[in-house]
Design a protein around this motif. Structure first.
Motif, short mmCIF file in Angstrom:
data_model
loop_
_atom_site.label_atom_id
_atom_site.label_comp_id
_atom_site.label_asym_id
_atom_site.label_seq_id
_atom_site.Cartn_x
_atom_site.Cartn_y
_atom_site.Cartn_z
N UNK A 266 0.84 -1.21 0.00
CA UNK A 266 0.00 0.00 0.00
C UNK A 266 0.87 1.25 0.00
N UNK A 267 1.92 1.24 0.83
CA UNK A 267 2.80 2.42 0.92
C UNK A 267 3.54 2.66 -0.41
N UNK A 268 4.10 1.58 -0.96
CA UNK A 268 4.85 1.71 -2.22
C UNK A 268 3.91 2.17 -3.34
N UNK A 269 2.71 1.58 -3.38
CA UNK A 269 1.73 1.96 -4.41
C UNK A 269 1.40 3.44 -4.33
N UNK B 136 -0.44 1.86 -10.14
CA UNK B 136 0.00 2.00 -8.75
C UNK B 136 -1.18 2.15 -7.79
N UNK B 137 -2.28 2.77 -8.27
CA UNK B 137 -3.47 2.88 -7.41
C UNK B 137 -4.03 1.49 -7.12
N UNK B 138 -4.04 0.63 -8.14
CA UNK B 138 -4.52 -0.75 -7.92
C UNK B 138 -3.55 -1.48 -6.99
N UNK B 139 -2.25 -1.22 -7.15
CA UNK B 139 -1.26 -1.85 -6.25
C UNK B 139 -1.54 -1.46 -4.80
N UNK C 229 -10.12 8.95 -8.38
CA UNK C 229 -10.43 9.33 -7.00
C UNK C 229 -11.13 8.18 -6.25
N UNK C 230 -11.93 7.41 -6.98
CA UNK C 230 -12.56 6.26 -6.33
C UNK C 230 -11.50 5.22 -5.95
N UNK C 231 -10.54 4.98 -6.87
CA UNK C 231 -9.47 4.02 -6.56
C UNK C 231 -8.65 4.48 -5.36
#
Lengths: 467, 227
Positions: free
Chosen positions: A268-271, A287-290, A363-365
């Motif tokens: 989550x942090x890296x994404x 990256x948002x999906x990551x 924004x939703x992601x």
């Protein structure tokens, strides 16, 4: 036979053949591609489909969570095919994606029922599930590449991680089999656990095995990326839930959940951090999906029923943001060479509906209220806060990273057009209807996430959570 | 008659087959010439089939080798279609001038071959050392288990190196196919179910098709750039 998972596997395969035969009639084959998975989802909604289906020497079953998982995957696939119809003209997408869908459905049906390794009951291997999933994932390479000259890097990395995962899972299945015959061999149990965790982290694209994700999101046709990120990756998550729930060695080991939670926090942090650093909307989506995968893992890693519910909310509600953002990107790409901020300058004036999809989806992601992604992240945040304040802070930071990355891009999208002769492009009514529909659903599920609660309650009740 | 031939081939000394397999796997890392690479891949599959005849029925080992041999034409056709990875203009290149230095025979190994040779030898040393110290309990016969473990570890490790070090989809793909082939050498011996063999074969075939597709896409950009 009719009330077995057969329709769920047969319908996409029939549709794959039909779309290949009717490739000259693009709209017709697109309708078939969208309708057959929707029909399969409807059948799964109406009937439990819990009779065993003999398949290559073993029975395929559909338990409650997998039934709901397949309904979700088929509805997402159906919506994706509609989106593909409005944005690209490549007929090859449908047959291959439908065959991949059937293979992934069979993989979820072939997962282990209950693997009682410690109790001395016969070991139920999961090698069928692993191989069928791998076949489905390999097939998605064709829509991902999409016939673009020279574009191979992200796809090769994706293929590499999927293929490396196959021996890892099959070796762990063999070691578990050995362990079931000699339950005193602790080293076998440890090796099998380590291999299974390694395989799951590989297939879930957890850091550091995530390098394919931004590559695929920026290089591939956006709706093909959405297929992989919204269907294949989600199916891998359900496979993880099945394996961890079904193998007592995993679900009774608190270390497994600690590893998953730690991997989730780092992911989550890296994404979030890397989403902030991008200058390309496709890579921001990746990256948002990551970051979202990391959030779901953190919630599941809390090892509670509420945590599992929160993880399922994150997974289900990701769809709306991902769908909207990829639809927006697909429309934007029809006149831009790539997804970079510079290429999409003044998109809001040139293609307003594409800009709406892109902005709201991102924004939703990122989990911005009142959109669907927020509801999922809020649940995960509550679970994380209950166990560790640092973890919840990491989740907030990951959301901020994605939002900040998107805000950097917004100044390009919203920049006014210098040339007064350029008129905004007119989208077709169906395209606008698709975007508005996804937008409305995104807001409805953001404001009323409890609409999903009955489904998620049924699912969590079927998974084993050992306190 | 056919069964006799198969039995004669299966009776080849295990060590000789293992050495042949290790050489073929190492060549897949060392070579860059696409024709030779596909040849080495075919040889690797045949030798894996031969090694398997020691632990599974000949028919099953033959199926394994056949799947591999089916993959080679897929890659060969792709390689021919994309002009063996060279830009089109190379074909129409005029005769080299007389003063250009003549190419030595080792040009077919490509630039940087000594480094790839060292990497391959090191990988072989590691895998042979690992397999000798702790062979997997694949079959009751210790020597056969050791040979199979050595073969599986070497082919998988060299495949991993190939996949990790290359950017050319054909070479990465050969690495991925080798990872699966090396694993199957061990897994077929412990799980000789026909369905699993079939599903693994299907995975290999789809993987080969995906690699062909990516190789074609990779080469098409190179042709566009050179044009």
């Amino acid at each position: 036979m009719i009330f077995s998972p057969l329709p769920l596997i047969a319908l996409p395969l029939i549709a794959a053949v039909l779309t290949a035969l009717l490739r000259r009639w693009g709209s017709f084959s697109a309708l078939i591609a969208a309708l057959f998975p929707a029909a399969a989802a409807l059948i799964a909604i109406l009937y439990p489909l819990n009779s065993p289906l003999p398949f290559l020497g073993r029975d395929l079953y559909l338990t409650t969570p997998d039934r709901y998982a397949l309904i979700y995957l088929y509805l997402v696939a159906s919506a994706t095919f509609l989106g593909v119809w409005r944005t690209t003209a490549r007929w090859t997408y449908y047959p291959v994606a439908l065959a991949a869908l059937a293979s992934i459905a069979a993989a979820l049906g072939a997962r282990p029922i209950i693997v009682e390794v410690v109790g001395g009951r016969p070991f139920d291997p999961f090698n069928y599930a692993v191989l069928l999933f791998a076949i489905g994932a390999v097939l998605t390479i064709f829509p991902l590449q999409g016939g673009q000259p020279g574009v191979t890097v992200g796809m090769l990395r994706y293929l590499t991680f999927i293929v490396i995962g196959v021996p890892v899972f099959l070796a762990s299945a063999w070691i578990l089999d050995q362990y079931s015959q000699s339950p005193d061999a602790v080293n076998l149990a440890q090796t099998a656990t380590a291999l299974l965790l390694f395989g799951l982290l590989l297939w879930l694209a957890v850091v550091p095995f995530h390098s394919w994700l931004p590559g695929v999101a920026s290089e591939s046709p956006p709706l093909s990326s959405a297929f992989v990120l919204g269907i294949v990756n989600v199916a891998a998550f359900f496979l993880m839930l099945d394996l961890v729930s079904g193998i007592r060695l995993l679900n009774e080991n608190p270390l497994v959940f600690d590893v998953l939670r730690l991997a989730g926090v780092i992911t989550a942090l890296v994404g979030g951090a890397l989403a902030f650093a991008q200058r390309d909307f496709g890579r921001i989506m990746g990256y948002a999906v990551l970051a979202d995968i990391g959030v779901a893992l953190v919630a599941y890693g809390t090892h509670t029923t509420a945590g599992l519910s929160a993880a399922l909310f994150v997974i289900f509600l990701r769809t709306f943001g991902l769908g909207l953002m990829s639809m927006g990107l697909a429309l934007a790409r029809t006149e831009a060479p790539d997804d970079t901020f510079v290429s999409l300058t003044s998109l809001a004036w040139r293609r307003p509906w594409a800009a709406v999809g892109l902005i709201v989806g991102a924004f939703s992601l990122a989990g911005v209220p009142p959109l669907a992604g927020f509801a999922g992240r809020w649940g995960a945040l509550q679970q994380a806060a209950g166990s560790d304040l640092g973890t919840s802070l990491a989740l907030v930071l990951s959301s901020i990273g994605v939002v900040a990355g998107m805000l950097r891009g917004l100044q390009y999208i919203l920049r006014p057009i210098d040339d007064p002769n350029i008129q905004p492009a007119r989208e077709s009514t169906l395209t606008i209807a698709l975007i508005v529909g996804a937008l409305v659903l995104c807001v409805i599920f953001g404001l009323f996430p409890d609409l999903l609660s009955p489904v998620i309650r049924h699912m969590t009740a079927s998974y084993v959570i050992v306190p | 008659m056919n069964v006799d031939i198969a039995k004669t081939i299966a009776a080849l000394p295990g060590t000789a087959v293992l050495i042949g397999l290790l050489i073929a796997a190492a060549l897949l890392v060392i070579l860059v010439n696409w024709r030779l690479l596909i040849l080495a891949l075919g040889a690797q599959y045949i030798l894996i089939g031969l090694m398997l005849t020691r632990v599974v029925p000949i028919e099953l080992a033959a199926v394994k080798a056949l799947v591999g041999i089916m993959i080679c034409p897929v890659l060969y056709i792709t390689a021919r279609r994309v002009n063996w990875g060279r830009p089109e203009e190379d074909e129409t290149e005029e005769e080299p001038p007389a003063d250009r230095p003549r190419r030595r025979w080792w040009h077919i190994l490509g630039a940087g071959w000594p480094v790839r040779l060292i990497v391959a030898v090191l990988a072989l040393a590691i895998s042979i050392g690992l397999a000798s110290r702790s062979p997997l309990p694949i079959v009751a016969d210790q020597a056969a288990s050791r040979d199979l473990t050595t073969g599986a570890f070497s082919v998988m490790l060299l495949g991993l190196i190939n996949a990790a070090l290359s950017e050319n989809p054909l070479k990465v793909g050969l690495g991925l196919l080798s990872i699966l082939a090396g694993f199957e050498l061990f897994y077929t011996a412990v799980e000789p179910t026909l369905t699993i063999v079939g599903l693994l074969g299907l995975t290999n075939l789809f993987l080969a098709l995906a690699i062909s597709y990516l190789t074609t896409a990779w080469a098409s950009r190179r042709s566009e750039v050179s044009a």
